[in-house]
Scaffold this motif. Sequence first.
Motif, PDB file in Angstrom:
ATOM      1  N   UNK A 253      68.937 -51.226 -53.964  1.00 39.80           N
ATOM      2  CA  UNK A 253      67.746 -50.393 -53.729  1.00 39.80           C
ATOM      3  C   UNK A 253      66.701 -50.600 -54.819  1.00 39.80           C
ATOM      4  N   UNK A 254      67.136 -50.700 -56.048  1.00 40.92           N
ATOM      5  CA  UNK A 254      66.201 -50.925 -57.153  1.00 40.92           C
ATOM      6  C   UNK A 254      65.498 -52.275 -57.000  1.00 40.92           C
ATOM      7  N   UNK A 255      66.252 -53.283 -56.651  1.00 40.86           N
ATOM      8  CA  UNK A 255      65.678 -54.621 -56.512  1.00 40.86           C
ATOM      9  C   UNK A 255      64.762 -54.725 -55.297  1.00 40.86           C
ATOM     10  N   UNK A 256      65.021 -53.907 -54.276  1.00 37.61           N
ATOM     11  CA  UNK A 256      64.180 -53.964 -53.078  1.00 37.61           C
ATOM     12  C   UNK A 256      62.746 -53.558 -53.391  1.00 37.61           C
ATOM     13  N   UNK A 257      62.565 -52.755 -54.421  1.00 36.01           N
ATOM     14  CA  UNK A 257      61.208 -52.401 -54.831  1.00 36.01           C
ATOM     15  C   UNK A 257      60.701 -53.299 -55.952  1.00 36.01           C
ATOM     16  N   UNK A 258      61.600 -53.724 -56.837  1.00 34.05           N
ATOM     17  CA  UNK A 258      61.200 -54.599 -57.944  1.00 34.05           C
ATOM     18  C   UNK A 258      60.644 -55.923 -57.438  1.00 34.05           C
ATOM     19  N   UNK A 259      61.121 -56.390 -56.280  1.00 31.60           N
ATOM     20  CA  UNK A 259      60.672 -57.686 -55.774  1.00 31.60           C
ATOM     21  C   UNK A 259      59.267 -57.639 -55.186  1.00 31.60           C
ATOM     22  N   UNK A 261      56.443 -56.812 -56.696  1.00 28.05           N
ATOM     23  CA  UNK A 261      55.474 -57.394 -57.619  1.00 28.05           C
ATOM     24  C   UNK A 261      55.811 -57.071 -59.055  1.00 28.05           C
ATOM     25  N   UNK A 262      55.250 -57.810 -60.010  1.00 26.78           N
ATOM     26  CA  UNK A 262      55.554 -57.582 -61.422  1.00 26.78           C
ATOM     27  C   UNK A 262      55.093 -56.224 -61.926  1.00 26.78           C
ATOM     28  N   UNK A 263      54.135 -55.588 -61.210  1.00 24.22           N
ATOM     29  CA  UNK A 263      53.676 -54.267 -61.629  1.00 24.22           C
ATOM     30  C   UNK A 263      54.395 -53.136 -60.892  1.00 24.22           C
ATOM     31  N   UNK A 264      55.433 -53.463 -60.114  1.00 24.46           N
ATOM     32  CA  UNK A 264      56.271 -52.427 -59.509  1.00 24.46           C
ATOM     33  C   UNK A 264      57.162 -51.817 -60.594  1.00 24.46           C
ATOM     34  N   UNK A 265      57.693 -50.635 -60.304  1.00 26.76           N
ATOM     35  CA  UNK A 265      58.574 -49.989 -61.283  1.00 26.76           C
ATOM     36  C   UNK A 265      59.734 -49.306 -60.574  1.00 26.76           C
ATOM     37  N   UNK A 266      60.937 -49.436 -61.157  1.00 21.40           N
ATOM     38  CA  UNK A 266      62.123 -48.799 -60.585  1.00 21.40           C
ATOM     39  C   UNK A 266      62.825 -47.993 -61.671  1.00 21.40           C
ATOM     40  N   UNK A 267      63.377 -46.849 -61.281  1.00 19.20           N
ATOM     41  CA  UNK A 267      64.008 -45.937 -62.242  1.00 19.20           C
ATOM     42  C   UNK A 267      65.339 -45.456 -61.687  1.00 19.20           C
ATOM     43  N   UNK A 268      66.315 -45.334 -62.562  1.00 21.51           N
ATOM     44  CA  UNK A 268      67.601 -44.731 -62.220  1.00 21.51           C
ATOM     45  C   UNK A 268      67.794 -43.514 -63.108  1.00 21.51           C
ATOM     46  N   UNK A 269      68.099 -42.375 -62.497  1.00 23.30           N
ATOM     47  CA  UNK A 269      68.394 -41.147 -63.245  1.00 23.30           C
ATOM     48  C   UNK A 269      69.802 -40.720 -62.867  1.00 23.30           C
ATOM     49  N   UNK A 294      62.156 -63.977 -60.259  1.00 22.80           N
ATOM     50  CA  UNK A 294      61.245 -63.939 -61.403  1.00 22.80           C
ATOM     51  C   UNK A 294      60.320 -62.727 -61.333  1.00 22.80           C
ATOM     52  N   UNK A 295      59.813 -62.442 -60.132  1.00 25.39           N
ATOM     53  CA  UNK A 295      58.951 -61.266 -59.945  1.00 25.39           C
ATOM     54  C   UNK A 295      59.734 -59.992 -60.221  1.00 25.39           C
ATOM     55  N   UNK A 296      60.947 -59.901 -59.657  1.00 19.39           N
ATOM     56  CA  UNK A 296      61.771 -58.711 -59.855  1.00 19.39           C
ATOM     57  C   UNK A 296      62.121 -58.520 -61.326  1.00 19.39           C
ATOM     58  N   UNK A 297      62.376 -59.616 -62.031  1.00 21.11           N
ATOM     59  CA  UNK A 297      62.715 -59.529 -63.456  1.00 21.11           C
ATOM     60  C   UNK A 297      61.568 -58.940 -64.258  1.00 21.11           C
ATOM     61  N   UNK A 298      60.341 -59.331 -63.931  1.00 19.20           N
ATOM     62  CA  UNK A 298      59.182 -58.775 -64.631  1.00 19.20           C
ATOM     63  C   UNK A 298      59.066 -57.275 -64.388  1.00 19.20           C
ATOM     64  N   UNK A 299      59.324 -56.849 -63.149  1.00 18.73           N
ATOM     65  CA  UNK A 299      59.277 -55.422 -62.840  1.00 18.73           C
ATOM     66  C   UNK A 299      60.378 -54.667 -63.583  1.00 18.73           C
ATOM     67  N   UNK A 300      61.562 -55.261 -63.669  1.00 18.22           N
ATOM     68  CA  UNK A 300      62.679 -54.606 -64.354  1.00 18.22           C
ATOM     69  C   UNK A 300      62.410 -54.435 -65.845  1.00 18.22           C
ATOM     70  N   UNK A 301      61.591 -55.316 -66.401  1.00 16.03           N
ATOM     71  CA  UNK A 301      61.306 -55.222 -67.834  1.00 16.03           C
ATOM     72  C   UNK A 301      60.508 -53.967 -68.165  1.00 16.03           C
TER      73      UNK A 301
END
Length: 435
Positions: A253-259, A261-269, A294-301
């Motif tokens: 689920x996190x990666x489905x949004x991270x992919x 774009x690089x300006x996407x953001x994902x959070x786990x609480x 690569x795009x998802x990795x930038x978002x995860x950062x």
Amino acid sequence: MQQLNWNQLSASEQEQALRRSPLVGDQALEQSVKNIIDSVADKGDAALIDFSKRFDGIELTSLALSPQAIAAACDRVDDKIKNAIALAMDNIQAFHQAQAYKPIDVETQAGIRCELRSEAIEKVGLYIPGGSAPLISTVLMLALPAKIAGCEQRILVSPPPIDDAIIYAANACGITQIFQVGGAQAIAALALGTESIPSVDKIYGPGNRYVTEAKRLVSQDSRCVVAIDMPAGPSEVLVIADKDANPDFIAADLLSQAEHGPDSQVMLVTDSQTLADKVNLALAAQLSTLPRAEIASQALSCSRTLLVADLNQAALVSNRYGPEHLIVQTAAPRALLPKLRAAGSIFLGAYTPESVGDYASGTNHVLPTYGYSRAVSSLSLADFSRRYTVQELTPQGLQRLGESVMTLASAEQLDAHKNAVALRLSSLNKSSEEA
């Protein structure tokens, strides 16, 4: 993802932990978008053609897709995609038709009738993101409600070259005006109008930070009168999970949004350190298999895991963040629902991935981002209509209400308001005396 213990953070550190990607809010962004809008205002179609060459690398001879081009694109779409679109359309249509407005007609007092009515917005512009991820589903989320609401003119714009499936979906939803233009310049064209593209009354659709900024600017531009649906920019998701949640599901689920774009953001609480560690391992394993790694990795950062004391605190943290998408993977997800105050769309349970809302469950995937979900609603049928009131008084109704209106008008020192009532009451009294 970076892990932070919420209760060990200072107030300023907590604020920092909930901040969006630094790619959002570039100081030069506003001026850059202003320049694009001004160019479209001055040069019309010529500016749009120039921007398509500069930004998309495509030289256009025509901005509008001809009926022949639309038909040819539809013929090229695979039947499997057509069938998937048909199923999604059925669900989206069913959910949005159920939202049909019911007029309100109330007699607030004897002789005083008040109504709340609704009518479709006449001209709407639908922005469909393209580029590396053409959003076929966004066509359905915008075009179907616009059609159901009864919007007379429905104009679709998307960056060139427009994916065949986007064209097919638009055609299936009754869209006949399709223009090959994207980015901030497309928003400017819809707002201001050009030789080819008519101006509209309201603009809908998500997009990158340039599109989001353009929507904001045109909604405040004195050269046009246009409304926008909402602040809808880079995608984001927050997942609330307990110790028994499936880490592979969460990572997916996190990666489905991270992919996106690089300006996407994902959070786990979560209240479980063990789960947080397992999710990080699952992220690494799944990320390596994605074409858009690569795009998802930038978002995860720019994303993070927040460790909280319990699920009640998880709900509080989520409400402060105000996510676009909120996924609840806990033992009793619906029990947490009354405590969740701010989210564009909520997905309950392990078998409700965010992806179903993006495509075919029936809800709308155009949602507020940047924390605006604390005050802005997800897109619905109501957004394609305007509400207005009607009032009608009998002579007796005005006689019952008139004195109060005149008293309030006099208190506000608005004598013309008072006189508008006084003249009528005087006329009624005169008529009564003559009778």
